[in-house]
Structures are given as C-alpha cells and as structure tokens.
Design an enzyme around this catalytic site. Sequence first.
Site, PDB file in Angstrom:
ATOM      1  N   ASN A 210     108.422  45.860 -59.551  1.00 23.41           N
ATOM      2  CA  ASN A 210     106.967  46.039 -59.403  1.00 23.41           C
ATOM      3  C   ASN A 210     106.285  45.821 -60.755  1.00 23.41           C
ATOM      4  OD1 ASN A 210     106.833  48.646 -60.864  1.00 23.41           O
ATOM      5  ND2 ASN A 210     108.166  49.284 -59.188  1.00 23.41           N
ATOM      6  N   LYS A 337     102.047  64.591 -51.347  1.00 21.05           N
ATOM      7  CA  LYS A 337     103.276  64.334 -52.125  1.00 21.05           C
ATOM      8  C   LYS A 337     103.666  65.570 -52.927  1.00 21.05           C
ATOM      9  CE  LYS A 337     103.342  59.417 -52.670  1.00 21.05           C
ATOM     10  NZ  LYS A 337     102.776  58.267 -53.290  1.00 21.05           N
TER      11      LYS A 337
HETATM   12  O1  PMT Z   1     103.728  51.640 -66.258  1.00 21.01           O
HETATM   13  P1  PMT Z   1     102.250  51.343 -66.312  1.00 21.01           P
HETATM   14  O2  PMT Z   1     101.952  49.862 -66.232  1.00 21.01           O
HETATM   15  O3  PMT Z   1     101.593  52.004 -67.481  1.00 21.01           O
HETATM   16  O4  PMT Z   1     101.571  51.948 -64.989  1.00 21.01           O
HETATM   17  C1  PMT Z   1     101.519  53.340 -64.812  1.00 21.01           C
HETATM   18  C2  PMT Z   1     101.789  53.716 -63.351  1.00 21.01           C
HETATM   19  C3  PMT Z   1     100.679  53.196 -62.455  1.00 21.01           C
HETATM   20  C4  PMT Z   1     103.144  53.146 -62.896  1.00 21.01           C
HETATM   21  C5  PMT Z   1     101.861  55.293 -63.323  1.00 21.01           C
HETATM   22  O5  PMT Z   1     100.625  55.810 -63.735  1.00 21.01           O
HETATM   23  C6  PMT Z   1     102.208  55.807 -61.934  1.00 21.01           C
HETATM   24  O6  PMT Z   1     101.375  55.996 -61.069  1.00 21.01           O
HETATM   25  N1  PMT Z   1     103.534  56.064 -61.700  1.00 21.01           N
HETATM   26  C7  PMT Z   1     104.085  56.450 -60.383  1.00 21.01           C
HETATM   27  C8  PMT Z   1     104.195  55.245 -59.502  1.00 21.01           C
HETATM   28  C9  PMT Z   1     104.827  55.573 -58.190  1.00 21.01           C
HETATM   29  O7  PMT Z   1     105.932  55.144 -57.936  1.00 21.01           O
HETATM   30  O8  PMT Z   1     104.167  56.385 -57.441  1.00 21.01           O
HETATM   31  P2  PMT Z   1     104.662  56.864 -55.972  1.00 21.01           P
HETATM   32  O9  PMT Z   1     103.449  57.445 -55.383  1.00 21.01           O
HETATM   33  O10 PMT Z   1     105.348  55.769 -55.245  1.00 21.01           O
HETATM   34  O11 PMT Z   1     105.748  57.987 -56.271  1.00 21.01           O
HETATM   35  C10 PMT Z   1     105.415  59.357 -56.370  1.00 21.01           C
HETATM   36  C11 PMT Z   1     106.247  60.040 -57.436  1.00 21.01           C
HETATM   37  O12 PMT Z   1     107.622  60.064 -57.039  1.00 21.01           O
HETATM   38  C12 PMT Z   1     106.203  59.383 -58.790  1.00 21.01           C
HETATM   39  O13 PMT Z   1     106.197  60.421 -59.730  1.00 21.01           O
HETATM   40  C13 PMT Z   1     107.502  58.594 -58.850  1.00 21.01           C
HETATM   41  O14 PMT Z   1     107.996  58.489 -60.190  1.00 21.01           O
HETATM   42  C14 PMT Z   1     108.430  59.464 -58.017  1.00 21.01           C
HETATM   43  N2  PMT Z   1     109.476  58.715 -57.294  1.00 21.01           N
HETATM   44  C15 PMT Z   1     109.134  57.802 -56.334  1.00 21.01           C
HETATM   45  C16 PMT Z   1     110.136  57.168 -55.623  1.00 21.01           C
HETATM   46  C17 PMT Z   1     111.493  57.466 -55.917  1.00 21.01           C
HETATM   47  N3  PMT Z   1     112.465  56.865 -55.280  1.00 21.01           N
HETATM   48  N4  PMT Z   1     111.787  58.343 -56.874  1.00 21.01           N
HETATM   49  C18 PMT Z   1     110.815  58.988 -57.567  1.00 21.01           C
HETATM   50  O15 PMT Z   1     111.103  59.799 -58.456  1.00 21.01           O
END
Ligand code: PMT
Length: 400
Positions: A210, A337
């Site tokens: 991504n 979440k």
């Molecule tokens: O890296 P940059 O270009 O600076 O961009 C920053 C960002 C947009 C990536 C960052 O600010 C951000 O939002 N990170 C989380 C992105 C994400 O995967 O969000 P999510 O809503 O899909 O996941 C929710 C949470 O669960 C996140 O804390 C993620 O790290 C965690 N997760 C998700 C899936 C997984 N399999 N394991 C996880 O730990």
Amino acid sequence: MSLLQNKKILLGISGGIAAYKCAELTRRLVEQGAQVRVVMTPAAKAFITPLTMQAVSGHPVSDDLLDPAAEAAMGHIELAKWADLILITPASADLIARLAQGMANDLLTTLCLASAAPTVVSPAMNQQMWAAPATQRNIEQLKKDGRFIIGPGVGEQACGDVGAGRMLEPNQIIEHLPAFFLPQVLQGKKLLITAGPTQEAIDPVRYISNHSSGKMGYALASAAMQLGALVTLVSGPTALEKPVNCELIAVKSAKQMLEACQQVAHQSDIFIACAAVADYQVADVAEQKIKKTQHQLNLQLTKNPDILASIAQQLEKPFCIGFAAETQDVAHYAKDKMQRKNLDMIIANDVSNQQIGFNSDQNAVTVYWQDQEQSFPATDKKELAVKLLQLIAKHYTQQV
Ligand code: PMT
C-alpha cells in the site's frame, strides 16, 4: 511551527575537518526559526572561515576572548546568558579535554563555564583518538558534569580510517535538539511503534502493498525519543532514515511484523500501531517468477493476523493505541475499531483527503478514548507526533 522556533543556540566550532558541515547545520537551524550565534576556536578557523559562518548565521562570529571591540558589542558573559542551548560540534579531542578540565583558555571554553544553558557536545575525530583511554575518560567526566554527548557517528573518515569518530550529519544533530526544550513526559518509558507498509509476496519478484511511506510512524518514533522514551520501531520497507537512537527492526510481511512485535510487546509500556498492515497475504506464494502465459491470473488471498488486536488482547498488555485509516464515517469506524480491538486510544485519519495521511508530510487526526475526543488540524507530521505523544503520555499516566 518548528520546535526550535526562536530558540537561542550558541554553536561552538572547534578544529576538525568536519567543521565544514557547520555551514549546512547552521542553515538548517536558521530555516527552523532558531537564532544562531557562532563561536569558533582558533583551530576551527583553519577549516571553515568566520565569513562563511557569519553569512549563514546572519551574525558576526565571536572568536576572541580578549577582543575589546567584540566585548563592547556582546560581552562573553552576556553571550553565555543569551544562550538557551550550547551546541559544540565538531568537538575535537583537544576541546573535550579542555572542557573536562574546566579550562577557560579561549572564548568557547570560557562560555561553557559561564553559562547555565544545557551543553550538547558532538565529538568528531579520528577513530583511534576517539577510542583513546584519555578521550573516553574525558567524555565520562563531561557526562558526570551534566554535559550531553551525542554521537559520534561510525563510518569512513577523512583520513581513510573506518570506525567511530565521524561527525553526525546536520539532520541527525538537529533531531536531538528539541529534547532539550520539551518536558520529558515519557522519561524512561519503553515504546513499541510500528510504521510503514507491509509487503506480501506473490512470487520472488512481486508483492502486494500500500501507499504508506512510514513518515507518520517514524515521526512518532523521533518525537517519543525527544520526550525521553526508549523506542523500538518495527518498520515495513520505507525509504526513510533510521531515527537516531531508536532500535529499528526491519520487516517485510505482516507475519514478520507480528513476530517482531510479540517479542518486544511484553517489555513495552506503550504500543502504538501506526503501520498500514496489508489485510491479506497470498495463500500460495509462487517459488519461481510467474510467467505471463495466462490471460487471467487469480490469486487466492488469506487474511493476515491482526497484530494490534493480538497484543491488545493479551492479559498483561501495554497501553495500546491504534490508528484508523478511513475514507468515510471516520468517527464511527474508528470507535468501533477501538472497542473491537480492546484499545486504550485510537487515532483516526481521513485518508480520502490526499493532502494528509498516506505519503504526505502532513496529517490531520482525531483521537478517541473512553467517551472523549480531541482533534488536531492539518500539521507537519513531526509536530503532530509531539502533540499526540503528549496527549498519550497524559492518559497513560492517569491509567497506571
Ligand atoms: O506512513 P504514512 O505515509 O506517513 O501514512 C500514515 C498512515 C496513513 C499509514 C497512518 O496515519 C495510519 O493511518 N496507519 C494505520 C493504517 C491502517 O492500516 O489502518 P487500519 O484502519 O486498516 O488498521 C487499524 C489499526 O490496526 C492500525 O493501527 C493498524 O496498524 C492495525 N492493524 C491492522 C491490520 C493488521 N493486520 N494488523 C494491525 O495491527
């Protein structure tokens, strides 16, 4: 606004080939809004001219303790009182020895004795001179005296030797400085931070990933250290430089990220999951490069483990903070979440806005915890990271 805005930095330069880097260092400090006054030892002037340093700092350089004209302009005691911080780089073996002895035989050493400002010493010298027992003894003395030592770096030296003794690069030095102006609200706390994307292999040359650049997670790692924390950064592949002083564990896939986090989480006080972990991995990764023989290629994907949820659901879990990257109903999905993953806080960013979030220097977020929330408008990720960590530190402290 930069954390160095309006800070008064007295830059002391001693004699060393790396002194040329001080022009770039000064330029960057001035760019960040710092006021810089330069003091040079006589030996420093053999490596970079006072005129260069005057041009980049915008102020005349001070170099003589016994110059009546200079004393009439801004006397050495006045200069010592003016400084919020004294930064000495490159600090030569000779200057370090004189400082350790409390000598005042030139303007720079006199200022160090006459100032109550924190003094940051960043050494640079030949690796053999750095390793010499006398230099190490003097460094220990400076630490006992309350001086702060940063660096030196390790690598190839101007003399051709390789080892410890290189002057830190200007950006590495600057990264250390905000810590001297910020309350150490995370002093001694152990933080585990994930950053960047994960890459899920399709075959030996292709992967699913991504647009995460790692900027937000790396900014959090740097800011946490500036607030006094000890940081382990588990990072997917990024083009970013390792933040100084943190422990970096480089991984590629979600599975590797999970393993690295599980090893460190039990000894962490706070876990911030900023990585954009790929939700799916390829079920059967091809051993050889897939050939373009078929018109259609179907990949079967299986769900990746949820790293954050797996750690937040442990019995003895760290204080857990997640990020939520959403494109619609941001508040609703973020709160959901937080609850589902058993988090203490969640930081939501609306990634439908291309100006913020993925691969941008800026981010705008809303933080949710219990039944409260706080929004932070679009700001540079480095500044935002400090504000987020100050909020996290406040709620972590209330909870423990
Ligand atoms: O890296 P940059 O270009 O600076 O961009 C920053 C960002 C947009 C990536 C960052 O600010 C951000 O939002 N990170 C989380 C992105 C994400 O995967 O969000 P999510 O809503 O899909 O996941 C929710 C949470 O669960 C996140 O804390 C993620 O790290 C965690 N997760 C998700 C899936 C997984 N399999 N394991 C996880 O730990």
